[in-house]
Scaffold this active site. Structure first.
Site, PDB file in Angstrom:
ATOM      1  CG  ASP A   8      -2.009  -1.020   1.173  1.00 33.46           C
ATOM      2  OD1 ASP A   8      -2.104  -1.703   0.140  1.00 33.46           O
ATOM      3  OD2 ASP A   8      -2.773  -1.154   2.147  1.00 33.46           O
ATOM      4  CG  ASP A 129     -12.672  -2.086  -1.247  1.00 31.02           C
ATOM      5  OD1 ASP A 129     -12.159  -3.207  -1.397  1.00 31.02           O
ATOM      6  OD2 ASP A 129     -12.223  -1.052  -1.763  1.00 31.02           O
TER       7      ASP A 129
END
Length: 242
Positions: A8, A129
């Site tokens: 990330d 998500d």
């Protein structure tokens, strides 16, 4: 089953979030290229990268580092975060990204998904998500009223072949993935499903593999030392072609 170690990116560094909260971010490595190389050395066949700055702003912000990673490691990379139009997709595929993950854009712009899938087929993945089974967007800051299974089925109808499923409440917690939601999704669609969020140890990976899920993204568990990537890949791939 394929294991995808995660990077990330925020402001050029490797960070981890807790339950998708940008305020609860922690730098886990200063040099993402070094991290990617280590993943490759440990047997990774595919790397999952998210441009967190891009997820918030809607524009790719860490392209130079992402390009360097691709050139250095020479294994497939999938990328998500801030990819909102076909021009960006064209540019990223041209830069060597193997698979593009559309999240917010897929919910807001079905036409983009149709165009992208028509042009790039399995190189397009949809990142779903979810929070309380509802699809979240804009770097997880907003939650829609759309059920994650309904959305996945809609994407499958368009021709999407890869779905990455994250339960936000589990992400970065090391408390285990939401197996119930994952199994429900995997049984509801015929796409390749990649599990993400909360995977804490090798046992979680074994359970996910038993569900016949295509892949699993592992982030915090590798950085914290809970999962040895090299060992995990060997164990999960043992006696299996999937």
């Amino acid at each position: 089953m394929i294991i995808l170690p995660a990077i990330d990116l925020k402001e050029g560094k490797c960070i981890r979030l807790y339950q998708g909260d940008f305020k609860a971010s922690k730098v886990v490595a200063e040099d993402p290229i070094e991290v990617a190389l280590k993943f490759k050395e440990n047997g990774a066949e595919y790397i999952h990268i998210v441009d967190l700055d891009g997820a918030l702003t809607g524009e790719i912000k860490n392209l130079s580092i992402i390009s360097s990673i691709i050139k250095t490691i020479n294994i497939p990379v999938e990328l998500g975060g801030g990819i909102r139009n076909l021009n960006t997709i064209d540019m990223l595929i041209g830069a060597g990204i193997e698979r593009i993950i559309l999240g917010t854009a897929a919910l807001n712009n079905r036409g983009l998904v149709e165009e992208a899938v028509k042009k790039y087929d399995e190189k397009i993945a949809i990142g779903i998500d979810a929070k309380n089974e509802k699809v979240a967007i804009n770097g997880w800051l907003n939650v829609s009223s759309i059920n994650y299974i309904d959305f996945a089925k809609e994407m499958e109808k368009i021709g999407v072949r890869n779905i990455i499923f994250t339960d936000i409440s589990k992400d970065g917690t090391l408390k285990g993935p939401n197996l119930k939601q994952l199994e429900k999704l995997n049984e509801s669609i015929s796409c390749n499903v990649i599990a993400s969020g909360g995977i804490k140890d090798i046992e979680d990976l074994k359970v996910i593999k038993e569900m016949d899920v295509y892949g699993a993204i592992v982030g915090k568990a590798i950085y914290s030392g809970n999962i040895n990537l090299n060992e995990a890949i060997k164990i999960i791939n043992k006696g299996s072609s999937k």
